[in-house]
Scaffold this motif. Structure first.
Motif, PDB file in Angstrom:
ATOM      1  N   ASN A  10       0.859  -1.185   0.000  1.00 17.59           N
ATOM      2  CA  ASN A  10       0.000   0.000   0.000  1.00 17.59           C
ATOM      3  C   ASN A  10       0.896   1.235   0.000  1.00 17.59           C
ATOM      4  OD1 ASN A  10      -3.101   0.614   1.852  1.00 17.59           O
ATOM      5  ND2 ASN A  10      -2.179   1.760   0.186  1.00 17.59           N
ATOM      6  N   PRO A  11       1.522   1.553  -1.151  1.00 20.04           N
ATOM      7  CA  PRO A  11       2.520   2.630  -1.206  1.00 20.04           C
ATOM      8  C   PRO A  11       1.953   3.984  -0.788  1.00 20.04           C
ATOM      9  CG  PRO A  11       2.519   1.338  -3.228  1.00 20.04           C
ATOM     10  CD  PRO A  11       1.293   0.952  -2.467  1.00 20.04           C
ATOM     11  N   PRO A  12       2.799   4.878  -0.334  1.00 22.85           N
ATOM     12  CA  PRO A  12       2.361   6.236  -0.006  1.00 22.85           C
ATOM     13  C   PRO A  12       1.693   6.880  -1.218  1.00 22.85           C
ATOM     14  CG  PRO A  12       4.590   5.863   0.780  1.00 22.85           C
ATOM     15  CD  PRO A  12       4.244   4.680  -0.061  1.00 22.85           C
ATOM     16  N   GLY A  13       0.626   7.606  -0.952  1.00 28.44           N
ATOM     17  CA  GLY A  13      -0.062   8.288  -2.041  1.00 28.44           C
ATOM     18  C   GLY A  13      -1.203   7.483  -2.630  1.00 28.44           C
ATOM     19  N   THR A  14      -1.357   6.213  -2.215  1.00 27.31           N
ATOM     20  CA  THR A  14      -2.477   5.397  -2.698  1.00 27.31           C
ATOM     21  C   THR A  14      -3.522   5.286  -1.595  1.00 27.31           C
ATOM     22  OG1 THR A  14      -1.418   3.339  -1.964  1.00 27.31           O
ATOM     23  CG2 THR A  14      -0.980   4.049  -4.212  1.00 27.31           C
ATOM     24  N   GLY A  75      -1.459  -2.610 -14.880  1.00 25.28           N
ATOM     25  CA  GLY A  75      -0.776  -3.576 -14.029  1.00 25.28           C
ATOM     26  C   GLY A  75      -1.152  -3.479 -12.561  1.00 25.28           C
ATOM     27  N   LEU A  76      -0.359  -4.157 -11.729  1.00 23.73           N
ATOM     28  CA  LEU A  76      -0.527  -4.112 -10.271  1.00 23.73           C
ATOM     29  C   LEU A  76       0.447  -3.101  -9.670  1.00 23.73           C
ATOM     30  CD1 LEU A  76      -0.843  -7.896  -9.323  1.00 23.73           C
ATOM     31  CD2 LEU A  76      -2.685  -6.245  -9.701  1.00 23.73           C
ATOM     32  N   VAL A  77       0.083  -2.557  -8.507  1.00 20.37           N
ATOM     33  CA  VAL A  77       0.887  -1.527  -7.859  1.00 20.37           C
ATOM     34  C   VAL A  77       1.802  -2.165  -6.808  1.00 20.37           C
ATOM     35  CG1 VAL A  77       0.855   0.584  -6.492  1.00 20.37           C
ATOM     36  CG2 VAL A  77      -0.919   0.181  -8.218  1.00 20.37           C
ATOM     37  N   LEU A  78       3.106  -2.040  -7.029  1.00 23.98           N
ATOM     38  CA  LEU A  78       4.095  -2.448  -6.042  1.00 23.98           C
ATOM     39  C   LEU A  78       4.884  -1.207  -5.623  1.00 23.98           C
ATOM     40  CD1 LEU A  78       3.301  -5.232  -7.258  1.00 23.98           C
ATOM     41  CD2 LEU A  78       5.646  -5.950  -6.888  1.00 23.98           C
TER      42      LEU A  78
END
Length: 353
Positions: A10-14, A75-78
């Motif tokens: 769950n990266p910053p900004g999401t 795509g997927l968020v990593l």
């Protein structure tokens, strides 16, 4: 013991997701399950691209569960090394999972719009679950609880999916149609769990009428590698064994499983051949038609046979124009003949490969 690898990011900004709660719920669900000793859970948080590859190598999971964000075709968020968002394309994910296709049985992508990635990865992994639109936190968690409740009770993956969807409905959440399953039916066994019977979920045409005297012989198919000359000879010998399978008995259940083993064997031989990507995709698309038809309640045998013949035609064309096709037909001939017999078609009617 089967390893379940849970990857969350769950990266910053999401948008913030309740990933910790989902992980806790899965752990608690399996801990209280009947077959809890058959599974171990490994969790990886804030997953970077390198972490994904290393986790597959280090833990050798049978089930990969991804929780996070998806953005459809992008795509997927990593995360990257700086902790920022990094998108990983469907093709990149498929290429990675291709390297682990003999190890990973099921991939669950609990992320919005992840059905796109599921479709691409399904080329190599038998069971894929993705989401065809955005899914809320609560629905995603309830699906996971239901899925792993069923898994811990010894249910096959198809039933786990169905119970996961039912769990969403039971909570009154109108998102039960969001998860989508892509499956190549196959029975996977777990230590301490009776091997699931997929015969209720997979319908196949009745095998050929047996001789008056029944036998207990079944086919012996080696799955997962290119066949040697000895194996080709053995496969030809197995054609006669098919004729000895009776309608409706345990032998018939074994026969149904063998049909899908044959399809998987053909797929791997084509995929590992030196054919061009164009010809591979063409042949594999016809094979996919055969497989999908065999899953119908009342399969159209003529349709399945025509697609087998189309594969043969593609490979014959390659044989006439390039050395890359040499030997592929020889490897596939006994498998095609067995499939023809399984469809109730005489090998003579099928014709020579």
């Amino acid at each position: 013991m089967k390893t379940i690898l849970i990857l969350s990011v769950n990266p910053p900004g999401t948008t913030r997701l309740r990933l910790d709660r989902e992980v806790r719920e899965i752990q608690a669900t399996l801990k209280r399950s009947k077959y809890r000793d058959s599974f171990q859970i490994v969790t990886e948080g804030a997953v970077r691209v390198d972490d994904l590859r290393r986790a597959l190598l280090d833990h050798k999971p049978a089930i990969v569960h991804f929780s996070g964000h998806g953005v459809g075709s992008e795509g997927l968020v990593l995360e990257n090394d700086a902790g920022q968002t990094q998108l990983v394309s469907s093709e990149s994910l498929a290429n990675l999972f291709k390297l682990f296709q003999t190890q990973v049985e099921c991939v669950l992508l609990n992320a919005c719009y992840s059905d796109i990635q599921a479709q691409v990865i399904h080329q190599y992994i038998d069971y894929l679950i993705g989401m065809n639109c955005p899914i809320g936190d609560e629905a995603a968690i309830k699906f996971s609880i239901g899925f792993y409740d069923a898994l811990g009770a010894g249910e096959p993956y198809e039933r786990c999916f169905e119970i996961g969807c039912a769990s969403i409905t039971l909570e009154g959440i109108p998102e039960a149609e969001t998860p989508k399953l892509k499956a190549r039916p196959r029975a996977y066994s777990f230590p301490g769990i009776k091997e699931p019977d997929n015969s209720e979920n997979v319908k196949s045409p009745a095998p050929p009428s047996p001789p008056e005297k029944k036998t207990s012989q079944t086919m012996n198919i080696n799955v997962g590698h290119t066949m040697s000359n000895n194996e080709i000879s053995q496969a030809k010998g197995d054609i006669q064994q098919i004729q000895n399978i009776s309608n409706g008995g345990s032998e018939a259940s074994s026969f149904i499983t063998d049909i899908f083993k044959l399809i998987k064997q053909i797929e791997r031989i084509i995929d590992k051949s030196e054919l061009s990507e164009k010809h591979k995709l063409k042949a594999l698309s016809y094979l996919e038609n055969v497989q999908e038809e065999m899953q119908e309640d009342e399969p159209n045998q003529d349709f399945a046979m025509k697609n087998l013949q189309k594969i043969t035609k593609v490979l014959k064309e390659v044989n006439e124009t390039a050395e890359a096709g040499a030997g592929v037909l020889q490897k596939l001939e006994p498998l095609f003949t067995q499939l023809a017999s399984g469809l109730g078609v005489s090998a003579e009617n099928f014709g020579s490969i």
